[in-house]
Each structure stands twice: as structure tokens, then as C-alpha cells.
Design a protein around this motif. Structure first.
Motif, PDB file in Angstrom:
ATOM      1  N   SER A   6      12.158   8.593  -1.415  1.00  0.00           N
ATOM      2  CA  SER A   6      11.447   7.621  -0.606  1.00  0.00           C
ATOM      3  C   SER A   6      10.087   7.348  -1.214  1.00  0.00           C
ATOM      4  O   SER A   6       9.392   8.268  -1.649  1.00  0.00           O
ATOM      5  CB  SER A   6      11.277   8.152   0.820  1.00  0.00           C
ATOM      6  N   ASP A   7       9.689   6.066  -1.223  1.00  0.00           N
ATOM      7  CA  ASP A   7       8.372   5.700  -1.744  1.00  0.00           C
ATOM      8  C   ASP A   7       7.251   6.398  -0.974  1.00  0.00           C
ATOM      9  O   ASP A   7       6.177   6.634  -1.509  1.00  0.00           O
ATOM     10  CB  ASP A   7       8.161   4.185  -1.677  1.00  0.00           C
ATOM     11  N   LEU A   8       7.519   6.745   0.263  1.00  0.00           N
ATOM     12  CA  LEU A   8       6.510   7.404   1.093  1.00  0.00           C
ATOM     13  C   LEU A   8       6.119   8.769   0.542  1.00  0.00           C
ATOM     14  O   LEU A   8       4.979   9.201   0.681  1.00  0.00           O
ATOM     15  CB  LEU A   8       7.036   7.554   2.529  1.00  0.00           C
ATOM     16  N   ASP A  74      15.190   4.284   1.543  1.00  0.00           N
ATOM     17  CA  ASP A  74      14.517   3.340   2.441  1.00  0.00           C
ATOM     18  C   ASP A  74      14.085   4.066   3.703  1.00  0.00           C
ATOM     19  O   ASP A  74      14.803   4.930   4.227  1.00  0.00           O
ATOM     20  CB  ASP A  74      15.442   2.179   2.831  1.00  0.00           C
ATOM     21  N   ASN A 124       0.518   6.236  -0.083  1.00  0.00           N
ATOM     22  CA  ASN A 124       1.883   5.701  -0.096  1.00  0.00           C
ATOM     23  C   ASN A 124       2.201   4.971   1.212  1.00  0.00           C
ATOM     24  O   ASN A 124       2.845   3.925   1.206  1.00  0.00           O
ATOM     25  CB  ASN A 124       2.901   6.823  -0.311  1.00  0.00           C
ATOM     26  N   THR A 127       0.528   1.586   1.241  1.00  0.00           N
ATOM     27  CA  THR A 127       1.248   0.697   0.326  1.00  0.00           C
ATOM     28  C   THR A 127       2.541   0.202   0.962  1.00  0.00           C
ATOM     29  O   THR A 127       2.866  -0.988   0.891  1.00  0.00           O
ATOM     30  CB  THR A 127       1.539   1.419  -1.003  1.00  0.00           C
ATOM     31  N   LEU A 128       3.273   1.103   1.593  1.00  0.00           N
ATOM     32  CA  LEU A 128       4.517   0.737   2.266  1.00  0.00           C
ATOM     33  C   LEU A 128       4.260  -0.260   3.395  1.00  0.00           C
ATOM     34  O   LEU A 128       4.956  -1.275   3.525  1.00  0.00           O
ATOM     35  CB  LEU A 128       5.200   1.985   2.819  1.00  0.00           C
ATOM     36  N   LYS A 131       3.521  -3.695   1.952  1.00  0.00           N
ATOM     37  CA  LYS A 131       4.739  -4.360   1.469  1.00  0.00           C
ATOM     38  C   LYS A 131       5.530  -4.947   2.626  1.00  0.00           C
ATOM     39  O   LYS A 131       6.000  -6.085   2.563  1.00  0.00           O
ATOM     40  CB  LYS A 131       5.628  -3.365   0.706  1.00  0.00           C
ATOM     41  N   ARG A 132       5.684  -4.160   3.691  1.00  0.00           N
ATOM     42  CA  ARG A 132       6.428  -4.643   4.860  1.00  0.00           C
ATOM     43  C   ARG A 132       5.709  -5.818   5.509  1.00  0.00           C
ATOM     44  O   ARG A 132       6.334  -6.775   5.956  1.00  0.00           O
ATOM     45  CB  ARG A 132       6.617  -3.523   5.873  1.00  0.00           C
TER      46      ARG A 132
END
Length: 156
Positions: A6-8, A74, A124, A127-128, A131-132
Motif C-alpha cells: 500500500s502507498d500508505l 489499494d 504518505n 499524498t494519498l 491524489k484522491r
């Protein structure tokens, strides 16, 4: 350990990830099953392992925005990390879904510690969210353009 994907959690140390993973649970949902509803208390969030999830943020009059989560890693339900911790969307399994449920308490311990892992995680998260938000702005702009476009009559 899917949370690593996960990007998180990118860049968070293996030791911190192992502590978080030890408190997580794997969940399985059948097609059409509601995972959580808008307005439900949010005590955890999910990292998708497999399947597809429709995350629907409703608007006025039954309209809204659908986000489809389909890539392993995701994240959905992350409003659990916000104040107040209440889901603002309804998540429904489109297909059979396998996901890791991450309790907020596990992540809260990381956030509360003054470490580089906490800073990486928070960066992170921002950033997430950005993006959302950009994606949501794009979807809203498309919808507004559709609704306000001049109607051209067809004579053929």
C-alpha cells in the motif's frame, strides 16, 4: 504482508509494519456485500488484497461519485484516520473480495511516536488524500461539464 504494497505504508520500517500487521485481520466479502456504510463509525480501514470494491460517496438527490478499488494494496475506508472517525462513503464488494482490516489503534501507536516512521506514514497519508481529492475534482468537473453542456438538437 499486503500492507507493504500500500502507498500508505511505503518507506515505513519492517519493524513498524510487523507491529501493525500483528493487529490486522484478513476479511473476505462476497459479491454485493456491503463492507461499510456512509455514517458508520470508522474504527478501521482496509487494504485490498484481491477483488474489486465500489466506494460510493453520495451527493444530493442520489447522485454521487464512485471510486473502484481493484489493485492489490489499494486503500479504502481511510476516513477512520480522520476526525470524526466516520465513514463518508459506502463500500460494496463488486466481486469476491479479500482485504486486510487495519485497526486505527494499530496505526495510532505509530503516529503517536516521534519517529521517522510516523513522519513517513503521515507524508504518505497526505499524498494519498491529495491524489484522491484531485481524482474527485476531476470527476466532479466532468459531471458539471456534462450537465451544463449545451444540448444540440439532432435533425437526422
Amino acid at each position: 504482508m499486503i500492507i507493504k504494497e500500500s502507498d500508505l505504508f511505503k518507506g515505513v520500517s519492517l519493524g513498524a509494519l510487523e507491529k501493525i500487521a500483528s493487529l490486522c485481520q484478513e476479511k473476505v466479502f462476497g459479491a454485493g456485500e456491503v463492507i461499510f456504510r456512509s455514517g458508520d463509525p470508522a474504527e478501521s480501514f482496509f487494504v485490498l488484497q484481491e477483488g474489486q470494491v465500489d466506494v460510493f460517496v453520495s451527493g444530493q438527490g442520489g447522485s454521487g461519485i464512485h471510486f473502484v478499488m481493484s489493485t492489490p494494496g489499494d486503500l479504502f475506508g481511510f476516513m477512520a484516520l480522520a476526525e470524526p472517525p466516520v465513514h463518508v462513503a459506502t463500500a460494496t464488494a463488486i466481486s469476491g473480495v479479500k482485504a486486510v482490516q487495519v485497526p486505527v489503534d494499530a496505526v495510532q501507536r505509530l503516529i503517536d511516536s516521534p519517529t521517522s516512521d510516523a513522519l513517513i506514514f503521515l507524508r504518505n497519508l497526505v499524498t494519498l488524500l491529495a491524489k484522491r481529492l484531485r481524482r474527485a475534482y476531476g470527476l466532479v468537473a466532468e459531471e458539471v461539464a456534462r450537465e451544463t453542456a449545451p444540448e444540440i438538437k439532432s435533425y437526422g
